[in-house]
Design an enzyme around this catalytic site. Structure first.
Site, PDB file in Angstrom:
ATOM      1  CE1 TYR A 160      -4.310   1.167  -0.558  1.00 20.95           C
ATOM      2  CE2 TYR A 160      -4.131   2.510   1.789  1.00 20.95           C
ATOM      3  CZ  TYR A 160      -4.309   2.403   0.428  1.00 20.95           C
ATOM      4  OH  TYR A 160      -5.460   3.292   0.435  1.00 20.95           O
ATOM      5  CE  LYS A 167      -7.804   6.268   0.410  1.00 21.81           C
ATOM      6  NZ  LYS A 167      -8.759   6.933  -0.119  1.00 21.81           N
TER       7      LYS A 167
END
Length: 259
Positions: A160, A167
């Site tokens: 990720y 995020k």
């Protein structure tokens, strides 16, 4: 239930429908069932084509479909001016926009490029701030802004990488925006959705492994669907969550609580 939601006839802006698998599309489907008036934004012409095709195939009306490049302040301003002129009052916004360069999602995080880091932050996190700023003048009756996050904001998820950092910034932005906008009765929350086969998920090398791990270890022993994310999102947009702001709401079959 419709009376509890109080979304019938409300104007909600949906940002980020890429195709039928998009979280934003799941939210749109739930909002149509609740009787909301939907306004869609798109960035590129190919996205516009896919969006209009989806609307036609499902016989869904749209109050407005407007171009909006979230990496460009003038584009965001123009989009919300058009929306405001068309519907007058905005009652809700669904911000489901995130992107990172493919090369920055491969290999080791330490090799993230400076430009790639900045681009991921600008698209995935700063865009929420810019959108909230331009939408605020039209949210004269208060309202709710909901953005989409993922567990990689809180924990290191292999593959990720830079998106997880973006995020994390997004979730922090939710909290700061909620303190700014609360006095105007505008709430800001994030939905941290579980792993779902979206277009964005294809960029995460460990995605299939994550799906299997969730099925094995999550309390509900399964993955979630975009429809489940959509239903929770309309709860966060609606009168039901009128006392909730600045929160990260997990819709992930309980996976986030597992050590």
């Amino acid at each position: 239930m419709e009376d509890l939601l109080k979304l019938k006839g409300k104007n909600v802006v949906i940002m980020g429908v890429a195709n039928e698998r998009s979280l934003a599309w799941g939210v749109a489907q739930s909002l149509y069932q609740a009787g909301a008036n939907l306004i869609f934004t798109y960035r590129l012409e190919r996205s516009f084509g896919k969006l209009t095709k989806l609307l036609k195939e499902n016989d869904y009306p749209a109050e407005l479909v407007v171009q909006c490049d979230v990496n460009n302040d003038d584009s965001i301003k123009d989009a919300f001016q058009q929306i405001g002129e068309k519907v007058g009052t905005i009652h809700g916004i669904v911000h489901s926009v995130a992107f990172a360069n493919a090369e920055d999602l491969k290999g080791d995080f330490i090799n993230t490029s400076r430009s790639g880091y900045a681009f991921a932050q600008d698209t995935s996190s700063y865009s929420l701030i810019a959108v909230a700023r331009e939408a605020k003048p039209f949210m004269t009756e208060g309202g709710s802004i909901v953005t989409m996050s993922y567990l990689g904001a809180e924990k290191a998820v292999r593959g990720y990488n830079v998106m997880g950092v973006a995020k994390a910034a997004l979730e922090s932005s939710v909290k700061y925006l909620s303190t700014d906008l609360g006095k105007d009765n505008i709430r800001v929350n994030a939905i941290s959705a579980g792993a779902i086969r979206t277009l964005a998920a294809k960029g995460v090398g460990s995605f299939n492994e994550i799906l299997h791990k969730v099925e094995e270890t999550a309390p509900l022993k399964r993955n979630v669907t975009k429809e489940e994310v959509g239903d929770m999102t309309i709860a966060m947009l609606s009168h039901l969550s009128r006392g909730v702001t600045g929160e990260i709401i997990y819709v992930d079959a309980g996976y986030n609580i597992i050590g």
